[in-house]
Design a protein around this motif. Structure first.
Motif, PDB file in Angstrom:
ATOM      1  N   ILE A  65     -38.705  -0.902   2.071  1.00  0.00           N
ATOM      2  CA  ILE A  65     -37.925  -0.761   0.832  1.00  0.00           C
ATOM      3  C   ILE A  65     -37.950   0.709   0.439  1.00  0.00           C
ATOM      4  O   ILE A  65     -39.027   1.300   0.311  1.00  0.00           O
ATOM      5  CB  ILE A  65     -38.537  -1.628  -0.296  1.00  0.00           C
ATOM      6  N   VAL A  66     -36.791   1.296   0.272  1.00  0.00           N
ATOM      7  CA  VAL A  66     -36.722   2.710  -0.115  1.00  0.00           C
ATOM      8  C   VAL A  66     -36.505   2.772  -1.626  1.00  0.00           C
ATOM      9  O   VAL A  66     -35.469   2.332  -2.129  1.00  0.00           O
ATOM     10  CB  VAL A  66     -35.577   3.433   0.632  1.00  0.00           C
ATOM     11  N   GLY A  67     -37.486   3.312  -2.360  1.00  0.00           N
ATOM     12  CA  GLY A  67     -37.391   3.408  -3.815  1.00  0.00           C
ATOM     13  C   GLY A  67     -38.407   2.508  -4.489  1.00  0.00           C
ATOM     14  O   GLY A  67     -38.388   1.288  -4.307  1.00  0.00           O
ATOM     15  N   GLY A  68     -39.306   3.134  -5.258  1.00  0.00           N
ATOM     16  CA  GLY A  68     -40.381   2.365  -5.909  1.00  0.00           C
ATOM     17  C   GLY A  68     -40.198   2.270  -7.410  1.00  0.00           C
ATOM     18  O   GLY A  68     -41.105   2.569  -8.180  1.00  0.00           O
ATOM     19  N   GLY A  69     -39.007   1.844  -7.851  1.00  0.00           N
ATOM     20  CA  GLY A  69     -38.785   1.519  -9.271  1.00  0.00           C
ATOM     21  C   GLY A  69     -38.785   0.000  -9.412  1.00  0.00           C
ATOM     22  O   GLY A  69     -39.288  -0.729  -8.544  1.00  0.00           O
ATOM     23  N   GLY A  70     -38.196  -0.479 -10.505  1.00  0.00           N
ATOM     24  CA  GLY A  70     -38.159  -1.923 -10.757  1.00  0.00           C
ATOM     25  C   GLY A  70     -37.536  -2.695  -9.603  1.00  0.00           C
ATOM     26  O   GLY A  70     -38.082  -3.722  -9.168  1.00  0.00           O
ATOM     27  N   THR A  71     -36.413  -2.216  -9.079  1.00  0.00           N
ATOM     28  CA  THR A  71     -35.715  -2.972  -8.024  1.00  0.00           C
ATOM     29  C   THR A  71     -36.597  -3.127  -6.788  1.00  0.00           C
ATOM     30  O   THR A  71     -36.773  -4.231  -6.258  1.00  0.00           O
ATOM     31  CB  THR A  71     -34.398  -2.261  -7.629  1.00  0.00           C
ATOM     32  N   GLY A  72     -37.150  -1.999  -6.310  1.00  0.00           N
ATOM     33  CA  GLY A  72     -37.976  -2.041  -5.103  1.00  0.00           C
ATOM     34  C   GLY A  72     -39.214  -2.896  -5.304  1.00  0.00           C
ATOM     35  O   GLY A  72     -39.584  -3.710  -4.441  1.00  0.00           O
TER      36      GLY A  72
ATOM     37  N   GLY B 284     -26.647  -0.241  -9.601  1.00  0.00           N
ATOM     38  CA  GLY B 284     -25.482  -0.315 -10.486  1.00  0.00           C
ATOM     39  C   GLY B 284     -25.729  -1.032 -11.806  1.00  0.00           C
ATOM     40  O   GLY B 284     -24.825  -1.639 -12.363  1.00  0.00           O
ATOM     41  N   TYR B 285     -26.957  -0.907 -12.343  1.00  0.00           N
ATOM     42  CA  TYR B 285     -27.251  -1.594 -13.610  1.00  0.00           C
ATOM     43  C   TYR B 285     -26.561  -0.915 -14.786  1.00  0.00           C
ATOM     44  O   TYR B 285     -26.517  -1.458 -15.885  1.00  0.00           O
ATOM     45  CB  TYR B 285     -28.768  -1.638 -13.854  1.00  0.00           C
ATOM     46  N   THR B 286     -26.085   0.266 -14.576  1.00  0.00           N
ATOM     47  CA  THR B 286     -25.332   1.005 -15.588  1.00  0.00           C
ATOM     48  C   THR B 286     -26.071   1.007 -16.944  1.00  0.00           C
ATOM     49  O   THR B 286     -25.498   0.731 -18.004  1.00  0.00           O
ATOM     50  CB  THR B 286     -23.883   0.439 -15.709  1.00  0.00           C
TER      51      THR B 286
HETATM   52  C1  LIG Z   1     -32.339   7.292 -20.874  1.00  0.00           C
HETATM   53  C2  LIG Z   1     -32.331   5.915 -20.251  1.00  0.00           C
HETATM   54  C3  LIG Z   1     -32.595   4.796 -21.039  1.00  0.00           C
HETATM   55  C4  LIG Z   1     -32.605   3.521 -20.455  1.00  0.00           C
HETATM   56  N1  LIG Z   1     -32.948   2.460 -21.242  1.00  0.00           N
HETATM   57  C5  LIG Z   1     -32.967   1.221 -20.695  1.00  0.00           C
HETATM   58  C6  LIG Z   1     -33.359   0.082 -21.480  1.00  0.00           C
HETATM   59  O1  LIG Z   1     -33.739   0.219 -22.635  1.00  0.00           O
HETATM   60  N2  LIG Z   1     -33.295  -1.146 -20.906  1.00  0.00           N
HETATM   61  C7  LIG Z   1     -32.895  -1.322 -19.620  1.00  0.00           C
HETATM   62  O2  LIG Z   1     -32.826  -2.472 -19.163  1.00  0.00           O
HETATM   63  N3  LIG Z   1     -32.578  -0.271 -18.833  1.00  0.00           N
HETATM   64  C8  LIG Z   1     -32.607   0.994 -19.345  1.00  0.00           C
HETATM   65  N4  LIG Z   1     -32.284   2.056 -18.568  1.00  0.00           N
HETATM   66  C9  LIG Z   1     -31.919   1.803 -17.174  1.00  0.00           C
HETATM   67  C10 LIG Z   1     -33.131   1.447 -16.351  1.00  0.00           C
HETATM   68  O3  LIG Z   1     -34.120   2.422 -16.532  1.00  0.00           O
HETATM   69  C11 LIG Z   1     -32.723   1.345 -14.886  1.00  0.00           C
HETATM   70  O4  LIG Z   1     -31.648   0.467 -14.781  1.00  0.00           O
HETATM   71  C12 LIG Z   1     -33.847   0.834 -14.032  1.00  0.00           C
HETATM   72  O5  LIG Z   1     -34.942   1.686 -14.169  1.00  0.00           O
HETATM   73  C13 LIG Z   1     -33.407   0.790 -12.608  1.00  0.00           C
HETATM   74  O6  LIG Z   1     -34.521   0.533 -11.778  1.00  0.00           O
HETATM   75  P1  LIG Z   1     -34.464   0.971 -10.277  1.00  0.00           P
HETATM   76  O7  LIG Z   1     -35.687   0.549  -9.616  1.00  0.00           O
HETATM   77  O8  LIG Z   1     -33.182   0.497  -9.683  1.00  0.00           O
HETATM   78  O9  LIG Z   1     -34.370   2.541 -10.335  1.00  0.00           O
HETATM   79  P2  LIG Z   1     -35.469   3.659 -10.607  1.00  0.00           P
HETATM   80  O10 LIG Z   1     -36.477   3.230 -11.591  1.00  0.00           O
HETATM   81  O11 LIG Z   1     -34.716   4.914 -10.893  1.00  0.00           O
HETATM   82  O12 LIG Z   1     -36.193   3.774  -9.200  1.00  0.00           O
HETATM   83  C14 LIG Z   1     -35.590   4.371  -8.089  1.00  0.00           C
HETATM   84  C15 LIG Z   1     -36.681   5.096  -7.327  1.00  0.00           C
HETATM   85  O13 LIG Z   1     -36.158   5.548  -6.078  1.00  0.00           O
HETATM   86  C16 LIG Z   1     -36.830   6.757  -5.744  1.00  0.00           C
HETATM   87  N5  LIG Z   1     -36.043   7.459  -4.733  1.00  0.00           N
HETATM   88  C17 LIG Z   1     -34.838   8.071  -4.885  1.00  0.00           C
HETATM   89  N6  LIG Z   1     -34.415   8.584  -3.716  1.00  0.00           N
HETATM   90  C18 LIG Z   1     -35.376   8.286  -2.781  1.00  0.00           C
HETATM   91  C19 LIG Z   1     -35.510   8.529  -1.389  1.00  0.00           C
HETATM   92  N7  LIG Z   1     -34.582   9.190  -0.687  1.00  0.00           N
HETATM   93  N8  LIG Z   1     -36.622   8.072  -0.765  1.00  0.00           N
HETATM   94  C20 LIG Z   1     -37.583   7.399  -1.446  1.00  0.00           C
HETATM   95  N9  LIG Z   1     -37.498   7.139  -2.782  1.00  0.00           N
HETATM   96  C21 LIG Z   1     -36.408   7.561  -3.439  1.00  0.00           C
HETATM   97  C22 LIG Z   1     -36.925   7.483  -7.071  1.00  0.00           C
HETATM   98  O14 LIG Z   1     -37.939   8.456  -7.050  1.00  0.00           O
HETATM   99  C23 LIG Z   1     -37.209   6.338  -8.035  1.00  0.00           C
HETATM  100  O15 LIG Z   1     -38.587   6.166  -8.279  1.00  0.00           O
HETATM  101  C24 LIG Z   1     -32.295   3.349 -19.089  1.00  0.00           C
HETATM  102  C25 LIG Z   1     -32.041   4.463 -18.290  1.00  0.00           C
HETATM  103  C26 LIG Z   1     -32.059   5.734 -18.860  1.00  0.00           C
HETATM  104  C27 LIG Z   1     -31.778   6.898 -17.978  1.00  0.00           C
END
Ligand SMILES: Cc1cc2nc3c(=O)[nH]c(=O)nc-3n(C[C@H](O)[C@H](O)[C@H](O)COP(=O)(O)OP(=O)(O)OC[C@H]3O[C@@H](n4cnc5c(N)ncnc54)[C@H](O)[C@@H]3O)c2cc1C
Length: 464
Positions: free
Chosen positions: A30-37, A372-374
């Motif tokens: 899994i590439v990416g360690g946020g909520g989705t990953g 694409g959670y926008t």
């Molecule tokens: C200012 C702001 C306020 C928000 N408020 C809310 C809210 O109140 N409620 C809500 O539901 N959502 C909110 N969101 C949206 C929410 O934060 C995102 O939808 C959610 O964090 C998405 O999770 P994710 O795992 O997809 O992405 P992310 O948390 O962004 O994780 C993606 C990860 O991928 C890593 N990555 C990127 N490229 C690479 C690579 N090439 N190799 C390895 N790793 C990589 C990054 O370092 C990152 O850690 C907000 C967003 C912002 C910007």
């Protein structure tokens, strides 16, 4: 003002683990360690404990968009509902709403089960209207929620009732919907701990540089090693466009937020907010606001800032113009808090999908993706983890049937055209927010009769 995300200060500093050093083979990378990953890894390890799952994280787990959010655990916004109905019809739209609502509850259960104090509270969310155009939107939102049978947790308030819930003189009415709040940093760090305990390996400081398919397997190159895997999931949110097959699917746009110093008892008493539920308005570029456990006010949302060439350089987070606009909107909504000082100001990129609807699926080369959670990914990424689990395990389920799993999603134009399109969109939304309602609309023309008809809750309506 500090530019460190406020939430980061609510836990001891998170020290990133060592990067991948050497070549490894696994079942799923899994590439990416946020909520989705992380939710994907969690769901996979629950379903198949023996599966070898590895997460590659470019920086520190959870410090992408996840740590920057306001912590509002919500269903998709009004725009998403409108588009879901428009593209997919009532049954599919209701399916998405039910799945995300279930995720909102399951996040709370997950925290309780695993002893994670992520400050999760099922508060509901109060959506308020502050001009006549939003009154018309409120009416449409109420009608659509009824159509989906999702009005069970919805109550409509006229101006007086709404102002009793949130003491802003600008409020003309509102409604409560299903929702919760959380400390997103504590949630994601707690989740990472659970995923590690389940046996998944997280390689931090390990950016994926390139993904290729060789002899039916994927090879992911990183600075100090190659991961060979049967399945690869791209879960990099706003960074998705950096992978060639994803270029036209996600557009990164900057969104910013302000966090105040803790309010004194006297300051708190000036603004009635008895339920402390999060509040948002219904503009196109809406704001959201909430209180933290230590009585700070978070103020976020407003217009997006697009940087030409999809520039995601961290220094863009410092944006005095964005902070000024946020402060002006805060002062207009909470004039009684004109003296409240902001202690934190920062921003991050949200991953905007063209349709505003999150997207999950496989590319033509077989890579899996979820993005694409926008701007509303906290609950949706939990449901997304289930979708990706079932796609990896090749099993048809209620999750793989969701309208999030689609093949013909509208895409952004490449290069300069994409830049111009994004600029134009931001301009159009801002202009739309500034122009008053031009067409007659029954809610706006006769708000009294609208509120009289709708403000009673579902139980009262059923009894009448
Ligand atoms: C200012 C702001 C306020 C928000 N408020 C809310 C809210 O109140 N409620 C809500 O539901 N959502 C909110 N969101 C949206 C929410 O934060 C995102 O939808 C959610 O964090 C998405 O999770 P994710 O795992 O997809 O992405 P992310 O948390 O962004 O994780 C993606 C990860 O991928 C890593 N990555 C990127 N490229 C690479 C690579 N090439 N190799 C390895 N790793 C990589 C990054 O370092 C990152 O850690 C907000 C967003 C912002 C910007």
């Amino acid at each position: 003002m500090s530019t460190t995300p406020y939430w980061q200060e609510t836990l001891a500093p998170v020290v990133p683990g060592p990067p991948l050093d050497g070549d490894v083979t696994c079942d799923v990378c899994i590439v990416g360690g946020g909520g989705t990953g992380l939710w994907t890894a969690h769901a996979l390890k629950e379903a198949e404990p023996s599966m070898d799952v590895r997460i590659l994280e470019a920086g520190t787990v959870g410090l992408g968009a996840s740590v920057h959010g306001g912590g509002f655990v919500t269903l998709a916004g009004a725009k998403v509902l409108r588009r879901l109905l428009w593209y997919y019809g009532t049954t599919k739209a209701a399916g998405v709403y039910k799945a995300v609502a279930k995720s909102m509850l399951e996040i709370g259960r997950f925290c309780r089960k695993n002893g994670i104090d992520a400050e999760y509270e099922r508060t509901g969310i109060l959506q308020v209207v502050t001009d006549t155009k939003q009154l018309a939107r409120l009416q449409l939102q109420v009608d659509r929620a009824r159509k989906l049978g999702m009005d069970g947790s919805m109550t409509v308030y006229d101006a007086e009732e709404a102002r009793e819930r949130i003491g802003s003189p600008t409020v003309l009415g509102g409604m409560t919907a299903f929702g919760a709040v959380v400390n997103p940093h504590k949630l994601v760090q707690g989740l990472a701990g659970v995923v590690r305990a389940q046996g998944a390996v997280i390689h931090e400081q390990t950016p994926a540089l390139d993904v290729r398919k060789i002899d039916g397997k994927f090879q992911v190159s990183t600075p100090h090693g190659v991961v060979t895997a049967r399945e690869v999931v791209l879960a990099t949110n706003a960074w998705q466009h950096t992978f060639s097959e994803m270029t036209d699917r996600v557009m990164p746009v900057w969104n910013h937020l302000l966090v105040s110093e803790p309010l004194t008892g006297e300051q708190l008493a000036r603004v009635p907010w008895p339920g402390r539920e999060p509040v948002s308005n219904m503009r196109s570029f809406f704001f959201t606001t909430r209180l933290t456990q230590d009585n700070r006010v978070i103020w976020t949302g407003g217009r997006w800032h697009y940087r030409p060439g999809r520039d995601m350089a961290p220094e863009n987070a410092r944006n005095p113009e964005a902070y000024r606009e946020l402060r002006t909107a805060f002062d207009a909504f909470f004039p009684a808090w004109h003296d409240v000082r902001m202690s934190h100001a920062n921003g991050a990129c949200i991953g905007w999908s063209h349709s505003f609807i999150p997207q999950f699926g496989r590319t033509s080369s077989g890579l899996l993706y979820g993005h694409g959670y926008t701007g509303a990914g906290l609950a949706a990424s939990h449901a997304g983890g289930r979708i990706l689990r079932d796609l990896i395990l090749h099993r048809a389920s209620e999750y793989t049937e969701l309208a999030y799993v689609t093949v013909n999603q509208p895409k952004f134009m490449p290069g300069k055209f994409g830049d111009r399109g994004a600029d134009f969109f931001v301009w159009r939304q801002r202009t739309g927010d500034r122009i008053p309602l031009l067409l007659p609309h029954r809610a706006a023309l006769s708000s009294r009769s609208f509120f009289n008809r709708h403000r009673r809750g579902p139980a009262e309506r059923a009894g009448s």
